[in-house]
Design a protein around this motif. Structure first.
Motif, PDB file in Angstrom:
ATOM      1  N   GLN A 618      20.016 -22.497 -25.271  1.00 23.80           N
ATOM      2  CA  GLN A 618      18.922 -22.040 -25.795  1.00 23.80           C
ATOM      3  C   GLN A 618      17.937 -23.017 -26.368  1.00 23.80           C
ATOM      4  O   GLN A 618      16.735 -22.612 -26.366  1.00 23.80           O
ATOM      5  CB  GLN A 618      19.252 -20.876 -26.806  1.00 23.80           C
ATOM      6  CG  GLN A 618      20.119 -19.784 -26.256  1.00 23.80           C
ATOM      7  CD  GLN A 618      20.417 -18.777 -27.175  1.00 23.80           C
ATOM      8  OE1 GLN A 618      19.726 -17.641 -27.203  1.00 23.80           O
ATOM      9  NE2 GLN A 618      21.470 -18.978 -27.996  1.00 23.80           N
ATOM     10  N   PRO A 627      11.755 -18.553 -30.501  1.00 21.29           N
ATOM     11  CA  PRO A 627      12.066 -17.418 -30.859  1.00 21.29           C
ATOM     12  C   PRO A 627      12.687 -16.331 -30.564  1.00 21.29           C
ATOM     13  O   PRO A 627      13.275 -15.577 -31.131  1.00 21.29           O
ATOM     14  CB  PRO A 627      10.321 -17.091 -30.995  1.00 21.29           C
ATOM     15  CG  PRO A 627       9.265 -18.054 -30.900  1.00 21.29           C
ATOM     16  CD  PRO A 627      10.187 -19.059 -29.958  1.00 21.29           C
ATOM     17  N   THR A 628      13.035 -16.544 -29.301  1.00 15.61           N
ATOM     18  CA  THR A 628      14.007 -15.627 -28.535  1.00 15.61           C
ATOM     19  C   THR A 628      15.272 -16.175 -28.678  1.00 15.61           C
ATOM     20  O   THR A 628      16.210 -15.349 -28.189  1.00 15.61           O
ATOM     21  CB  THR A 628      13.483 -15.677 -27.099  1.00 15.61           C
ATOM     22  OG1 THR A 628      13.744 -17.059 -26.352  1.00 15.61           O
ATOM     23  CG2 THR A 628      12.237 -15.128 -26.829  1.00 15.61           C
ATOM     24  N   VAL A 630      18.939 -16.154 -29.706  1.00 20.54           N
ATOM     25  CA  VAL A 630      19.927 -15.200 -30.304  1.00 20.54           C
ATOM     26  C   VAL A 630      21.523 -15.910 -30.844  1.00 20.54           C
ATOM     27  O   VAL A 630      21.718 -16.859 -29.820  1.00 20.54           O
ATOM     28  CB  VAL A 630      20.145 -13.837 -29.522  1.00 20.54           C
ATOM     29  CG1 VAL A 630      18.712 -13.394 -29.603  1.00 20.54           C
ATOM     30  CG2 VAL A 630      20.546 -14.007 -28.549  1.00 20.54           C
ATOM     31  N   GLN A 652      18.859 -11.543 -33.164  1.00 17.23           N
ATOM     32  CA  GLN A 652      18.194 -12.935 -33.513  1.00 17.23           C
ATOM     33  C   GLN A 652      19.388 -13.845 -33.933  1.00 17.23           C
ATOM     34  O   GLN A 652      20.767 -13.464 -33.580  1.00 17.23           O
ATOM     35  CB  GLN A 652      17.384 -12.573 -34.881  1.00 17.23           C
ATOM     36  CG  GLN A 652      18.316 -12.071 -36.110  1.00 17.23           C
ATOM     37  CD  GLN A 652      17.290 -11.920 -37.486  1.00 17.23           C
ATOM     38  OE1 GLN A 652      16.419 -11.154 -37.231  1.00 17.23           O
ATOM     39  NE2 GLN A 652      17.753 -12.788 -38.341  1.00 17.23           N
TER      40      GLN A 652
END
Length: 708
Positions: A618, A627-628, A630, A652
């Motif tokens: 990621q 920000p995405t 998780v 998150q």
């Protein structure tokens, strides 16, 4: 290496999934794949860790152990008429005095306390350390003056661990007393003094941790890893200070349980433990059913060193490691055992050896033993200081290179690891800038092995390592004797856990974290990333050692590599390993047992390991988390160490952090009543009040801006 990192070089503990997050979240439903075990219904997994509230200055000194405490938890709540299990994620800052004061002082650009990296860096100038300490003292004093929303009475950030005792969930850190947390919402209740916590309905007049007197605030600081007896419910902990006798000891009974024996109900508060030679960095200790084991290791932590122009943290490998063993209710009756120098930050378990009459003849300790203090420095992106060789080892020094010298960022040739695609994965790993992870590419696997063979070492110097060690301290020999001291396995091993019902007894299985890198020295130097979980059958390994004694101190029972263990198909193998998928990293795991009954007792390893996991695929092209990004909570079958029972997808990410715990449904239901919780308040507006008040507030803002 210099205090300032090279331009463009990222601090590993401020980037990637180590980077802090500022977003908090109430209990939020999560999706999941697989089956949630019924044993988790109504319970909650919570993990603690440092998460700096102020993180704008990415070029500052930083340390993995810095930062305001943040709790990240998954509650398995019963839902609907069928009481189906619904996982819900929650994360909250711990509202310490420092956090609330920082929140109410928007002019601050840096944390109130200096970074641990600044304090331990041998290259930090004395004037820099003194100025940052004075700044912290100034802000603490200012917080007690009019216009402050929160007086800083304690400097703990409560960011290390969390545990449960006598109806309270308590977050810990060495710099202060425990902080009570309310489950499952993770609200902050208040400081716990050994009698009551702030915010509780019942008040107590009894003297708490630290006692009374001028230095009482020093003695109320508690270890980051207190122990709770699973049978008596007693809380056992110690308090480090910077003045003799340096270590104090407390034992707090569980008032909700009837005493198992007469001594179980005896409260001990801040009893001195004689024999400690100096102020120490003692992060953990051991407790058996009858004895406690404290550690006087050659790793000192003493602010008074500044008066001698010495580093606050020093490690002297020429000095012995000392273990103090005493009956749990008699801290004054301590016996000291000496052995070779080492560092121990975490113990796995302790238990008694008894004779036919039931008398304790020895105390055993399992601990994660490091052969240097490199972790203290590498966790702050600081090259570990090298010992000055003696005349006898001068020739060996010329022929050898110290383990951490390979990570010296003063050599510009390291940069080639990021730009030259022809470099091998191992070469890229070795040539990365000091204590920073190399960029991962499709051709560079996660955490590659630096070298199939260990580096050369200085004569008489142990190889850099962190292994699970077994110690036995004899209580029957006329002089202090350690009949057994050896590693159970050659594999890197840290962050241990076990079935909590077997703590303080002769547990068979110990679980922990490992890495496919050459050693934890390398992994921690690159920012601690875990890609293997281990299961050790310590009973079998110790039995093997009793048949054929390993060499004291340097000996090892099982000498296989991680590749050997991962490829093993032996169902009776005493070491089992779970390797994360490529690109995924784990965090510390916690064991949760399956339900048992009188008719169907469960085996000790019949349960699950819960841990947070993160897919580093990621990360963006700069190695940062979008920000995405998780995280997930994984539930692994602890018996076969292969079956992934469930994966809970969180809303998150959860930054790589420190220690967590499992809180069962019954424990949550039996929490003590709370009258109030701590809340954050907005800063006062200077224009309010009379002329004198407005003048003071303007002056106050100027003072805050001056030290911001």
């Amino acid at each position: 290496m210099s205090l300032k990192r090279k331009r463009g070089q990222k601090h590993p503990y401020l980037s990637g999934n180590f980077a802090p997050i500022q977003q908090t979240r109430p209990l939020t439903p999560c999706t999941y794949e697989g089956t949630i075990p019924e044993e988790l219904a109504g319970g909650q997994y919570v993990r603690n860790g440092g998460n700096p509230l102020l993180n704008e200055d990415l070029g500052r000194d930083a340390h993995w152990f810095d930062g305001d405490g943040m709790l990240s938890g998954v509650a398995f709540r019963r839902s609907g008429r069928d009481e189906s299990i619904r996982p819900e994620f929650v994360n909250q800052y711990i509202h310490t005095d420092l956090y609330l004061s920082t929140l109410a002082t928007p002019s601050l650009k840096r944390a109130i306390l200096p970074s641990i990296a600044t304090l331990v860096n041998p290259l930090s100038r004395l004037v820099t350390i003194i100025l940052r300490i004075f700044r912290a003292v100034f802000l603490v004093i200012l917080s007690h003056l009019p216009g402050s929303e929160q007086a800083i009475k304690r400097i703990s950030v409560a960011n290390t661990a969390i545990y449960y005792h006598d109806g309270r969930a308590l977050a810990t850190c060495e710099s202060g007393p425990p902080m009570r947390i309310q489950l499952p919402g993770l609200e902050t209740v208040g400081w716990y003094d050994g009698n009551v916590a702030e915010g509780e309905r019942v008040k107590a007049d009894a003297v708490g941790f630290g006692g009374t007197g001028l230095l009482s605030f020093l003695k109320e600081s508690t270890t980051g890893h207190p122990k709770v007896d699973p049978v008596t419910g007693e809380l056992v902990l110690f308090h480090n200070t910077f003045v003799a006798p340096y270590c104090h000891y407390s034992l707090i009974p569980d008032t909700s349980k009837p005493p198992v024996k007469a001594s179980a109900s005896k409260k001990i508060m801040n009893a001195p433990v004689p024999g400690m030679r100096s102020a120490k960095m003692m992060h953990d200790f051991g407790v058996s059913r009858s004895h406690a084991v404290i550690m006087d290791l050659p790793l000192s932590l003493d602010p008074l060193h500044l008066l001698k122009n010495k580093p606050i943290v020093t490690y002297d490998s020429s000095q012995p490691s000392r273990f103090g063993v005493f009956p749990r209710t008699e801290p004054n009756n301590v016996r000291w055992f000496e052995t070779s120098a080492c560092c121990i930050f975490h113990t796995a378990n302790a238990w008694d050896t008894q004779d036919a009459n039931g008398d304790v003849t020895a105390v055993n300790l399992l601990a994660c033993r490091l052969t240097s203090a490199a972790l203290v420095f590498s966790a702050g992106n600081i090259a570990a200081p090298q010992p000055v060789p003696t005349q006898e080892t001068a020739d060996a020094v010329k022929r050898s290179i110290s383990f951490f010298d390979r990570y010296d960022d003063d050599d510009d040739t390291h940069a080639g690891a990021h730009t030259n695609p022809s470099l091998s994965a191992a070469s890229a790993y070795d040539r990365a800038p000091a204590l920073e992870s190399p960029r991962l590419t499709e051709k560079t696997p996660l955490l590659p092995r630096p070298s199939p063979s260990p580096p050369a070492t200085i004569a008489n110097e142990e190889e850099e390592q962190c292994r699970l060690y077994h110690y036995t301290f004899s209580l029957t020999h006329p002089s202090p004797t350690i009949p057994a001291q050896y590693a159970l396995s050659a594999l890197p091993f840290e962050f241990p856990t076990l079935n909590p019902t077997t703590e303080m007894s002769a547990a068979r299985y110990i679980y922990g974290c490992s890495t496919t890198a050459d050693s934890f020295g390398a992994a921690l130097g690159r920012a601690a990333k875990i890609d293997v979980l281990l299961k050790m059958d310590v009973k079998t390994l110790i039995s093997r050692a009793e048949r054929e004694r390993p060499t004291p101190v340097t000996g090892c029972v099982d000498t296989r590599t991680i590749d050997d263990v991962l490829s093993s198909t032996d169902p009776a193998d005493p070491i089992r390993a779970f390797r994360m998928p490529a690109g995924w990293c784990a965090q510390e795991a916690r064991f949760v047992a399956r339900h048992s009954s009188a008719t169907t007792p469960r085996d000790e390893d019949d349960g699950y390991l819960l841990f947070y996991a993160f897919d580093e695929a990621q990360l963006d092209s700069d190695g940062e988390c979008p920000p995405t990004a998780v995280s997930e909570l994984w539930i692994l079958d602890a018996r076969d160490m292969r079956t992934l029972v469930c994966r809970v997808r969180l809303p998150q990410r959860v930054p790589y952090g420190l220690h967590g715990n499992w809180f069962g449904e019954e424990a949550i239901a039996k929490q003590r009543a709370v009258e109030s919780v701590r809340v954050a308040r907005r800063p006062r507006i200077g224009g309010e009040g009379n002329l004198a008040w407005r003048a003071w507030m303007r002056a106050r803002r100027l003072l805050e801006g001056w030290v911001a």
